[in-house]
Design an enzyme around this catalytic site. Structure first.
Site, PDB file in Angstrom:
ATOM      1  N   ASP A  67       0.498  -1.266  -0.502  1.00 59.44           N
ATOM      2  CA  ASP A  67      -0.086  -0.020   0.094  1.00 59.44           C
ATOM      3  C   ASP A  67       1.198   1.627  -0.082  1.00 59.44           C
ATOM      4  OD1 ASP A  67      -2.773   0.906   1.057  1.00 59.44           O
ATOM      5  OD2 ASP A  67      -1.173   2.509   1.314  1.00 59.44           O
ATOM      6  N   TYR A 111       3.091  10.438  -0.430  1.00 62.95           N
ATOM      7  CA  TYR A 111       3.977   9.882   0.504  1.00 62.95           C
ATOM      8  C   TYR A 111       5.517   9.907  -0.248  1.00 62.95           C
ATOM      9  CZ  TYR A 111       0.451   6.803   2.869  1.00 62.95           C
ATOM     10  OH  TYR A 111      -0.864   5.582   3.060  1.00 62.95           O
ATOM     11  N   LYS A 148      -3.505   5.760  -4.158  1.00 64.02           N
ATOM     12  CA  LYS A 148      -3.865   6.718  -3.759  1.00 64.02           C
ATOM     13  C   LYS A 148      -3.575   8.192  -4.671  1.00 64.02           C
ATOM     14  CE  LYS A 148      -3.411   5.084   0.922  1.00 64.02           C
ATOM     15  NZ  LYS A 148      -2.296   4.429   0.995  1.00 64.02           N
ATOM     16  N   HIS A 157      -7.447   9.323  -2.285  1.00 69.09           N
ATOM     17  CA  HIS A 157      -7.524   9.578  -0.491  1.00 69.09           C
ATOM     18  C   HIS A 157      -7.641  10.432   0.889  1.00 69.09           C
ATOM     19  CE1 HIS A 157      -2.500   9.093   1.420  1.00 69.09           C
ATOM     20  NE2 HIS A 157      -3.510   8.821   2.682  1.00 69.09           N
ATOM     21  N   LYS A 163       3.247  -1.033   9.237  1.00 62.86           N
ATOM     22  CA  LYS A 163       4.275  -0.173   8.420  1.00 62.86           C
ATOM     23  C   LYS A 163       5.887  -0.731   9.273  1.00 62.86           C
ATOM     24  CE  LYS A 163       7.034   3.236   9.046  1.00 62.86           C
ATOM     25  NZ  LYS A 163       7.384   4.339   9.696  1.00 62.86           N
ATOM     26  N   SER A 164       6.437  -1.269   9.201  1.00 64.10           N
ATOM     27  CA  SER A 164       7.847  -0.771  10.217  1.00 64.10           C
ATOM     28  C   SER A 164       9.015  -0.857   8.834  1.00 64.10           C
ATOM     29  CB  SER A 164       7.931  -2.240  10.455  1.00 64.10           C
ATOM     30  OG  SER A 164       8.764  -2.245  11.830  1.00 64.10           O
ATOM     31  N   ARG A 176      11.080  -6.822  12.819  1.00 62.36           N
ATOM     32  CA  ARG A 176       8.684  -6.883  13.308  1.00 62.36           C
ATOM     33  C   ARG A 176       7.434  -6.419  11.709  1.00 62.36           C
ATOM     34  NH1 ARG A 176       9.484  -2.280  16.165  1.00 62.36           N
ATOM     35  NH2 ARG A 176      10.157  -3.582  17.504  1.00 62.36           N
ATOM     36  N   ASN A 211       5.440  -9.076  11.802  1.00 62.08           N
ATOM     37  CA  ASN A 211       3.516  -8.434  11.823  1.00 62.08           C
ATOM     38  C   ASN A 211       3.084  -9.497  10.613  1.00 62.08           C
ATOM     39  OD1 ASN A 211       4.273  -5.811  13.845  1.00 62.08           O
ATOM     40  ND2 ASN A 211       4.177  -4.888  11.600  1.00 62.08           N
TER      41      ASN A 211
END
Length: 274
Positions: free
Chosen positions: A45, A50, A75, A108, A231-232, A237, A241
């Site tokens: 995503d 971004y 988006k 968005h 997100k990481s 992690r 996740n």
């Protein structure tokens, strides 16, 4: 990693777990997305806002994973509202991503004060008809915005991506989406590290089931039927996740997590932002 899918109102199926790249630096994005793909994520995503679509595209190209095994979402940026602009902005995203289509294209933010989200939605319909976006949806839309789309356009959004986590359990909006067969995607699903995971109730459940507090919250989302994309920047992690499909929460656990609701937002109010 076997990830369950959610069937959308357009007949397509989206992986329920993905990897989000919000606030990942453009120069680091390819590395982080590659780490996620290596673990087994197949749903990424991103967004024009971004500024890291090129990194996502590089990771996809370098991965060698067949395109039809990936689900890629982007988006529309807030400066792209308008029917023609929505399509031209997607063309720019496709160039950056190195793709000929995305799996999901979202508005968005509704920007209701600008009052162009209906014509913008018509642009997304055009993009879908052209095969540039296989599924289309919205993000941060409230019931009133969705009612207007339903009244003035023929296509029901496949997805509404909203802020949703145990501190902000948007019950009325969730019920609305369920009634209208619009899938719920949760952004900031574990609260962006702003104290949620320190809740004693989460720590108790986590200790009992042998998982982390973050895994408990992500599992809560999965059992609610939400689509999540944590997100990481940390490879360990990122892997952690994804390890949420080998246990289940009880009904009491789910209720206990939902009781953490405070109504406090991390992001802006969709009626005012943009």
């Amino acid at each position: 990693m076997t990830v369950p899918t959610i069937k959308l109102n357009d007949g397509r199926e989206i992986p329920q777990l993905g990897f989000g790249v919000f606030q990942i630096e453009p120069g680091d994005t390819a590395e982080k997305v590659r780490a996620a793909l290596d673990v087994g994520y197949r749903h990424i995503d991103t967004a024009q806002m971004y500024g890291n679509e090129e990194g996502v595209g590089k990771a996809i190209a370098d991965s060698g994973i067949p395109r039809d095994e990936l689900w890629i979402t982007t988006k529309l940026n807030n400066d792209g509202h308008g029917r023609e602009s929505a399509v031209s902005k997607l063309d720019e995203s496709l160039t950056k991503l190195g793709l000929d289509h995305v799996d999901l294209y979202l508005i968005h933010w509704p920007r209701p004060k600008e009052n162009r989200y209906v014509e913008t939605w018509q642009g997304l319909e055009d993009a879908q008809k052209a095969g540039k976006a296989l599924s289309i949806g919205v993000s941060n839309f409230q019931p009133g915005h969705l009612d207007r789309l339903a009244a003035e356009t023929p296509t029901v959004p496949a997805i509404n991506q909203i802020e949703f986590h145990p501190h902000l359990v948007q019950r009325e909006l969730r019920e609305y989406l369920q009634q209208h067969d619009i899938a719920l995607e949760a952004w900031s699903p574990i609260g962006q590290g702003k104290g949620l995971l320190d809740a004693p109730e989460l720590k108790e459940i986590a200790e009992r089931v042998g998982k982390s507090a973050a895994q408990v919250v992500l599992r809560w989302h999965i059992q609610l039927g939400n689509i999540v994309f944590p997100k990481s920047n940390n490879p360990e992690r990122i892997k952690e996740n994804s390890e949420i499909f080998d246990f289940a929460l009880s009904e009491d656990d789910i209720a206990a997590v939902e009781k953490l609701h405070t109504g406090e937002r991390i992001g802006p109010d969709p009626d005012d932002f943009g």
